[in-house]
Structures are given as C-alpha cells and as structure tokens.
Write a protein that holds these residues in place. Structure first.
Motif, PDB file in Angstrom:
ATOM      1  N   LEU A 110       0.294  13.171   6.300  1.00 25.23           N
ATOM      2  CA  LEU A 110      -0.970  12.663   6.794  1.00 25.23           C
ATOM      3  C   LEU A 110      -1.863  12.192   5.645  1.00 25.23           C
ATOM      4  CD1 LEU A 110      -2.537  12.287   9.418  1.00 25.23           C
ATOM      5  CD2 LEU A 110      -3.516  14.564   9.078  1.00 25.23           C
ATOM      6  N   ARG A 111      -1.936  13.003   4.596  1.00 24.30           N
ATOM      7  CA  ARG A 111      -2.738  12.613   3.431  1.00 24.30           C
ATOM      8  C   ARG A 111      -2.182  11.355   2.772  1.00 24.30           C
ATOM      9  NH1 ARG A 111      -3.334  18.642   0.631  1.00 24.30           N
ATOM     10  NH2 ARG A 111      -4.870  19.480   2.104  1.00 24.30           N
ATOM     11  N   TYR A 112      -0.877  11.266   2.716  1.00 22.75           N
ATOM     12  CA  TYR A 112      -0.242  10.084   2.113  1.00 22.75           C
ATOM     13  C   TYR A 112      -0.578   8.814   2.910  1.00 22.75           C
ATOM     14  CZ  TYR A 112       3.448   6.986   0.418  1.00 22.75           C
ATOM     15  OH  TYR A 112       4.140   5.938  -0.108  1.00 22.75           O
ATOM     16  N   LEU A 113      -0.545   8.917   4.249  1.00 21.60           N
ATOM     17  CA  LEU A 113      -0.881   7.766   5.080  1.00 21.60           C
ATOM     18  C   LEU A 113      -2.356   7.397   4.926  1.00 21.60           C
ATOM     19  CD1 LEU A 113       1.093   8.547   8.372  1.00 21.60           C
ATOM     20  CD2 LEU A 113       1.601   6.795   6.664  1.00 21.60           C
ATOM     21  N   PHE A 114      -3.229   8.409   4.788  1.00 21.78           N
ATOM     22  CA  PHE A 114      -4.648   8.147   4.590  1.00 21.78           C
ATOM     23  C   PHE A 114      -4.883   7.411   3.269  1.00 21.78           C
ATOM     24  CE2 PHE A 114      -9.038   9.937   3.541  1.00 21.78           C
ATOM     25  CZ  PHE A 114      -9.679   8.968   4.305  1.00 21.78           C
ATOM     26  N   LEU A 115      -4.186   7.846   2.216  1.00 22.95           N
ATOM     27  CA  LEU A 115      -4.302   7.168   0.933  1.00 22.95           C
ATOM     28  C   LEU A 115      -3.792   5.731   1.029  1.00 22.95           C
ATOM     29  CD1 LEU A 115      -4.937   7.218  -2.095  1.00 22.95           C
ATOM     30  CD2 LEU A 115      -2.633   8.146  -2.482  1.00 22.95           C
ATOM     31  N   THR A 116      -2.696   5.527   1.750  1.00 26.69           N
ATOM     32  CA  THR A 116      -2.169   4.173   1.952  1.00 26.69           C
ATOM     33  C   THR A 116      -3.196   3.300   2.661  1.00 26.69           C
ATOM     34  OG1 THR A 116       0.108   4.995   2.087  1.00 26.69           O
ATOM     35  CG2 THR A 116      -0.336   2.833   3.041  1.00 26.69           C
ATOM     36  N   TYR A 117      -3.824   3.874   3.693  1.00 27.81           N
ATOM     37  CA  TYR A 117      -4.860   3.134   4.425  1.00 27.81           C
ATOM     38  C   TYR A 117      -6.011   2.731   3.497  1.00 27.81           C
ATOM     39  CZ  TYR A 117      -9.175   2.731   7.131  1.00 27.81           C
ATOM     40  OH  TYR A 117     -10.383   2.317   7.619  1.00 27.81           O
TER      41      TYR A 117
ATOM     42  N   MET B 252     -11.193  -2.482  11.395  1.00 24.94           N
ATOM     43  CA  MET B 252     -10.711  -2.024  10.094  1.00 24.94           C
ATOM     44  C   MET B 252     -11.101  -0.580   9.798  1.00 24.94           C
ATOM     45  SD  MET B 252     -11.172  -3.848   6.369  1.00 24.94           S
ATOM     46  CE  MET B 252     -12.957  -3.791   6.422  1.00 24.94           C
ATOM     47  N   PHE B 253     -12.273  -0.134  10.297  1.00 26.44           N
ATOM     48  CA  PHE B 253     -12.730   1.215   9.988  1.00 26.44           C
ATOM     49  C   PHE B 253     -12.464   2.221  11.103  1.00 26.44           C
ATOM     50  CE2 PHE B 253     -14.229   0.109   6.011  1.00 26.44           C
ATOM     51  CZ  PHE B 253     -14.890   1.169   5.393  1.00 26.44           C
ATOM     52  N   VAL B 254     -11.834   1.806  12.196  1.00 26.25           N
ATOM     53  CA  VAL B 254     -11.456   2.767  13.231  1.00 26.25           C
ATOM     54  C   VAL B 254     -10.496   3.825  12.681  1.00 26.25           C
ATOM     55  CG1 VAL B 254     -10.233   3.045  15.432  1.00 26.25           C
ATOM     56  CG2 VAL B 254     -11.941   1.231  15.161  1.00 26.25           C
ATOM     57  N   PRO B 255      -9.458   3.430  11.903  1.00 28.94           N
ATOM     58  CA  PRO B 255      -8.590   4.470  11.315  1.00 28.94           C
ATOM     59  C   PRO B 255      -9.340   5.435  10.409  1.00 28.94           C
ATOM     60  CG  PRO B 255      -7.534   2.320  11.186  1.00 28.94           C
ATOM     61  CD  PRO B 255      -8.938   2.076  11.608  1.00 28.94           C
ATOM     62  N   MET B 256     -10.399   4.961   9.735  1.00 24.31           N
ATOM     63  CA  MET B 256     -11.194   5.844   8.884  1.00 24.31           C
ATOM     64  C   MET B 256     -11.752   7.009   9.700  1.00 24.31           C
ATOM     65  SD  MET B 256     -12.648   6.500   5.878  1.00 24.31           S
ATOM     66  CE  MET B 256     -12.837   5.006   4.881  1.00 24.31           C
ATOM     67  N   GLY B 257     -12.333   6.694  10.866  1.00 26.85           N
ATOM     68  CA  GLY B 257     -12.886   7.730  11.716  1.00 26.85           C
ATOM     69  C   GLY B 257     -11.848   8.666  12.289  1.00 26.85           C
ATOM     70  N   ILE B 258     -10.629   8.180  12.456  1.00 32.30           N
ATOM     71  CA  ILE B 258      -9.543   9.028  12.966  1.00 32.30           C
ATOM     72  C   ILE B 258      -9.008   9.934  11.860  1.00 32.30           C
ATOM     73  CG2 ILE B 258      -7.210   9.014  13.928  1.00 32.30           C
ATOM     74  CD1 ILE B 258      -7.933   6.405  15.353  1.00 32.30           C
ATOM     75  N   PHE B 259      -8.804   9.378  10.678  1.00 36.91           N
ATOM     76  CA  PHE B 259      -8.223  10.140   9.568  1.00 36.91           C
ATOM     77  C   PHE B 259      -9.158  11.246   9.059  1.00 36.91           C
ATOM     78  CE2 PHE B 259      -5.104   6.647   8.624  1.00 36.91           C
ATOM     79  CZ  PHE B 259      -3.978   7.456   8.648  1.00 36.91           C
ATOM     80  N   LEU B 260     -10.473  10.959   8.987  1.00 41.35           N
ATOM     81  CA  LEU B 260     -11.401  11.892   8.332  1.00 41.35           C
ATOM     82  C   LEU B 260     -11.338  13.314   8.910  1.00 41.35           C
ATOM     83  CD1 LEU B 260     -14.532   9.653   7.664  1.00 41.35           C
ATOM     84  CD2 LEU B 260     -13.061  10.754   5.950  1.00 41.35           C
ATOM     85  N   PRO B 261     -11.520  13.513  10.220  1.00 40.65           N
ATOM     86  CA  PRO B 261     -11.476  14.891  10.726  1.00 40.65           C
ATOM     87  C   PRO B 261     -10.074  15.482  10.716  1.00 40.65           C
ATOM     88  CG  PRO B 261     -11.678  13.334  12.540  1.00 40.65           C
ATOM     89  CD  PRO B 261     -11.827  12.541  11.280  1.00 40.65           C
ATOM     90  N   TRP B 262      -9.075  14.628  10.689  1.00 42.28           N
ATOM     91  CA  TRP B 262      -7.692  15.090  10.683  1.00 42.28           C
ATOM     92  C   TRP B 262      -7.308  15.617   9.298  1.00 42.28           C
ATOM     93  CZ3 TRP B 262      -3.540  11.620  13.477  1.00 42.28           C
ATOM     94  CH2 TRP B 262      -2.531  12.443  13.970  1.00 42.28           C
ATOM     95  N   VAL B 263      -7.711  14.854   8.271  1.00 47.92           N
ATOM     96  CA  VAL B 263      -7.368  15.230   6.900  1.00 47.92           C
ATOM     97  C   VAL B 263      -8.351  16.262   6.344  1.00 47.92           C
ATOM     98  CG1 VAL B 263      -7.074  14.348   4.548  1.00 47.92           C
ATOM     99  CG2 VAL B 263      -6.281  12.982   6.490  1.00 47.92           C
TER     100      VAL B 263
ATOM    101  N   GLY C 188       0.815  -1.209   0.000  1.00 49.68           N
ATOM    102  CA  GLY C 188       0.000   0.000   0.000  1.00 49.68           C
ATOM    103  C   GLY C 188       0.849   1.259   0.000  1.00 49.68           C
ATOM    104  N   LEU C 189       1.928   1.258   0.794  1.00 45.88           N
ATOM    105  CA  LEU C 189       2.833   2.413   0.826  1.00 45.88           C
ATOM    106  C   LEU C 189       3.464   2.659  -0.537  1.00 45.88           C
ATOM    107  CD1 LEU C 189       4.648   1.919   4.251  1.00 45.88           C
ATOM    108  CD2 LEU C 189       3.310   3.917   3.588  1.00 45.88           C
TER     109      LEU C 189
END
Length: 470
Positions: free
Chosen positions: A48-55, A104-115, A20-21
C-alpha cells in the motif's frame, strides 16, 4: 463529452504510471532501510505504501514536468474565476481540465487514511490535500517550464481529496470497520453530494454546446473590441452535420479499394489492418492512413506538376478523388535522423477541399520519395445539410464572445507575442469553420477584420466569433 485524443491520453497515463512504479522501487527501498525498525509493517502495508509513493511520483510528473501546452505562466488569485470562465465558454480543454484536476486528487484522499491511520477525520485529509496542492502550485511558479499558479487548481485538487476521503469513509462505514461521529458523516455526505452536482454542471455545459462554437484555446484576445461595420448581414444560415459510417465499414471498403486481405484489429480507438507489405488504419474521427511501404528517406526531385499529376492519377484510379478539390500544393516532407536533426525526406502533395463547398472539408495527402508513392492519408469529411439556424449580428456575436474571453485572433504585429489591447473591426464575412466546431458539425462563423492596437503598435488582423444565436 470530449477529452481530446483518448488514445494518446491512455498511452501517456500508462507510461507515466509505469515510470512511476519503476522510480518508486529504489526510493521506497531506501526509505524502508532507514525506517524499518521504527515503522515496521506487514507485506500488505508495504504494498500500500509503495502504491502511494508511486501515485505521488506520478502526480509530480504530471504537474511539475514542463508542458509544451502552457508556456506563458502567470498567476490567478481570484477564486472560481477560471472555473466560471470554463463553464461560460464551454471550452472542451478547459472543462476537461476541471474534471481532471478533481479526479487527480481523489486517490490522495483514499490513500491518506489507509496509509496513515491518524488521518481519521475529513478536515485532516482536506488540510493535507490543500497543503500538497499549494506546494505543487508554488513549485510550478518557481521551477522552469512556465507553468501557472492558479488558486482554482488548489480548490479543485482539495475538493478531489475530500471526495477521496469521503469514499474511503463510506467504504469503512459499509464494512463496519469504523463508527464515525455524526458531524463526520454529515461532512462526508456533503462532499459526495457535491460530486454529482459538479458532474451535472459539467455535462450541462457540454450539452449546451450543441450549436455553440467551442474554442479550446485563448489566443491574443483583445481587452476591448468594437464592430463598426454598417452593411446588411444575413439573419439565418444553414448548418451541416458530418456524414458518418462505422469505422469497420470504412476500413473494409478501403481494404477492397487497395486489394488488401486480412483480419482487422482494434488498437485503442482505431481499426487497423496489417499485411506483410502494407498498413491501413482508420482513426476515431474517420480519417485514415494507408502506408504501402517504408519510405527510403530520399527527396523526390521531379517537377512539382509531374508529381501532382501522378498523385491525382493514383487517387482517381482508386476512386478516392472528390470533385471540388483545389489545385495541388506540393511541399517538402521532413524526416528525422538518429541524431534528432530534421532533413528532407520526400514530397507531400496536398489536395484541399474547396472552402466554398460546405458539404466537403479537409484534405487528401499523397507522399512521395524517389521510388514513388509510399503513403496516402485522408482527413476529407463529408457533411449533409442539417438545419437553418438564426444568426447573431456581427456586433452581438463579438460582444458575446468577449464575455468569455475565448476567441481566435490573428494579427500581424512585428512581435508575434504582442497582446492587442483594442480592436476596431470594420468588415464581417460569414464563413464556415469545421476544424473548431463542436459535435462534428460545420457551422457558420463571423470572420471580423479590422485594426488591432497594442503597446503603441497597430496591425490589420481578424477575429473569429460564433455566428449562431442561442
């Protein structure tokens, strides 16, 4: 708590993340070139955006790539049905998937308001998580590979997104970077309160399996079944628990047996000892493998009885023989050529434990090529009597297992995939099945035999159901 082969899972996740990276790099570079003037950002935000895309790429790989374990597809539109079934059956695989679908979707909820700073309310994160998982479920049906659409996956993924956002909001509150509305605080706290409730239910279901048979898969479950036998059956039976010793002690004893010296190493959940000419590994389930050399890749053409005699002599010489082992079974072993084709690469001699002896289960295997023995492996386990347990009658046990629709069925229909609609079972035999028992135990099981009916056909078959009364 069990999630299958942990070492293999870690290995898969590591290489999924690594891929993914690597894949995210050219994609992000293209996006940045096209949007750099409209959406400028500092280095930290780029990372941060790059890590979100990797996720996102990793989630796509895990959910959309065809899976060899789910090839039948299907649709479940009944909310909470598969979740309830998983908790009722306490299947290790089903319970693990519930946990992983949330996680699996916990990171989604963390990334969304951050990004995306505009995602500043829980309901926004929940809607986006819902939309993302709905898209995944629809693609699973449309893309080749046979994956299933399950409304419960949407529920679990969306809940994971809510938990992730709530964790982010909690962190922001503690860091005093955000002063949320009262209703937002209440919503986030409610989502976080549900998390330990889910974990508690998961652990309670797992712990409740102490003497319950754990069926990890549903195979050819009949829609209805009845037991018509009238014989007298035992009301109690002994249960057995595996005799264990630390992996390090097992490896040390085997090293002495095979005259190996060196320092053991921990690799994942296994202990390994390497020398210039040999390899010895003890697995987490206390099975082991000893490779004396690399095979030559040539079949051994000597008579089977001669090969079996040499294998037995080797096992006895090294103190590995166990009384009660059944007669040797000599099979071809397969290797793989560089072009991917299989070929015969030697002989495998298998000594299985006597099924009538409940204190020893599994088998010993010895591998030959034209130069002789090159590898020995053991999945031979010893058990000690634990306690006498009350048994359900065959009819009661059958009725109980059909409630969860999780049992193991074999029926010799002409079409292998034929699903039996009905089973009439007339005989019952109390057997022990250590391979699917929970908690490293050897437990009594009813093996029910009878006639199975499906699509105008009928065939003799058997169904395995737990015998212990809870």
């Amino acid at each position: 708590m069990y999630f299958g082969d942990v070492g293999h899972t870690v290995y898969t996740m590591f290489f999924t993340g690594l891929f993914g990276l690597l894949l995210a790099a050219p994609v992000y570079a293209l996006v940045w070139i096209l949007t750099r003037r409209r959406f400028p950002a500092k280095a930290g935000m780029h990372a941060l955006r790059y890590l979100f895309l990797t996720y996102l790429i990793c989630v796509g790989m895990l959910t959309l790539v065809p899976s060899g374990f789910d090839m039948q597809g299907g649709v479940n539109l009944v909310p909470f049905s598969s979740i309830a079934e998983a908790f009722l059956s306490t299947s290790e695989v089903a319970l693990g998937l519930i946990f992983l679908n949330v996680l699996m979707f916990v990171p989604m909820g963390i990334f969304l308001p951050w990004v995306f700073p505009k995602v500043d309310r829980l309901y926004k994160a929940v809607l986006i998580s819902f939309g993302a998982t709905l898209l995944i479920e629809l693609l699973q049906v449309l893309l080749p590979g046979g994956r299933a659409f399950d409304v419960d996956d949407i529920i679990l993924n969306t809940f994971g997104g809510a938990i992730g956002y709530s964790l982010f909001a909690l962190g922001s509150m503690l860091a005093k970077k955000k002063k949320p509305l009262l209703r937002e605080k209440i919503a986030c706290i409610a989502a976080l309160v549900l998390l330990p409730a889910v974990l508690f239910g998961f652990l309670a279901a797992e712990n409740g399996r102490e003497f319950k048979y754990g069926f990890p898969y549903t195979l050819m479950v009949p829609e209805e079944a009845e037991f018509t036998g009238r014989e007298a059956y035992p009301e109690t039976a002994m249960t057995y628990v595996r005799v264990l010793q630390p992996q390090e002690e097992t490896l040390s004893a085997l090293a002495e047996t095979f005259s190996l010296s060196g320092t053991p190493e921990k690799e994942g959940n296994s202990f390994v000892l390497r020398t210039a000419d040999a390899y010895l590994s003890v697995f987490p389930d206390y099975g082991w493998i000893y490779s004396m050399r690399s095979p030559t890749g040539l079949p051994n053409e000597r008579p089977a009885d001669e090969i079996a005699a040499e294998a037995e002599a080797f096992l006895r010489q090294h103190g590995l023989w166990a009384d009660g082992l059944q007669a040797a079974e000599v099979n071809e072993t397969l290797g793989v050529d560089p072009d991917g084709t299989e070929r015969s690469s030697g002989k495998q001699v298998v000594y299985a434990a006597d099924e009538a002896d409940h204190t020893v289960t599994g088998w010993l295997s010895v591998f030959f090529d034209n130069s002789g023995i090159y590898e020995v492996s053991s999945s031979l386990y010893r058990y000690a009597p634990y306690r006498e347990a009350k048994l359900a009658s065959p009819g009661e046990a059958l009725a109980d297992v059909l409630k969860t629709h999780r049992c193991y069925v074999t029926a010799e229909f002409d079409a292998v995939t034929l699903h039996p609609q009905k089973a009439v079972l007339d005989t019952a035999e109390l057997v022990y099945d250590w391979g699917m028992s929970s908690g490293r135990q050897n437990l009594p099981v009813w093996k029910l035999s009878g006639t199975f009916y499906g699509d105008g056909e009928q065939a003799r078959g058997t169904i395995m159901v737990p015998a212990i009364l809870e």
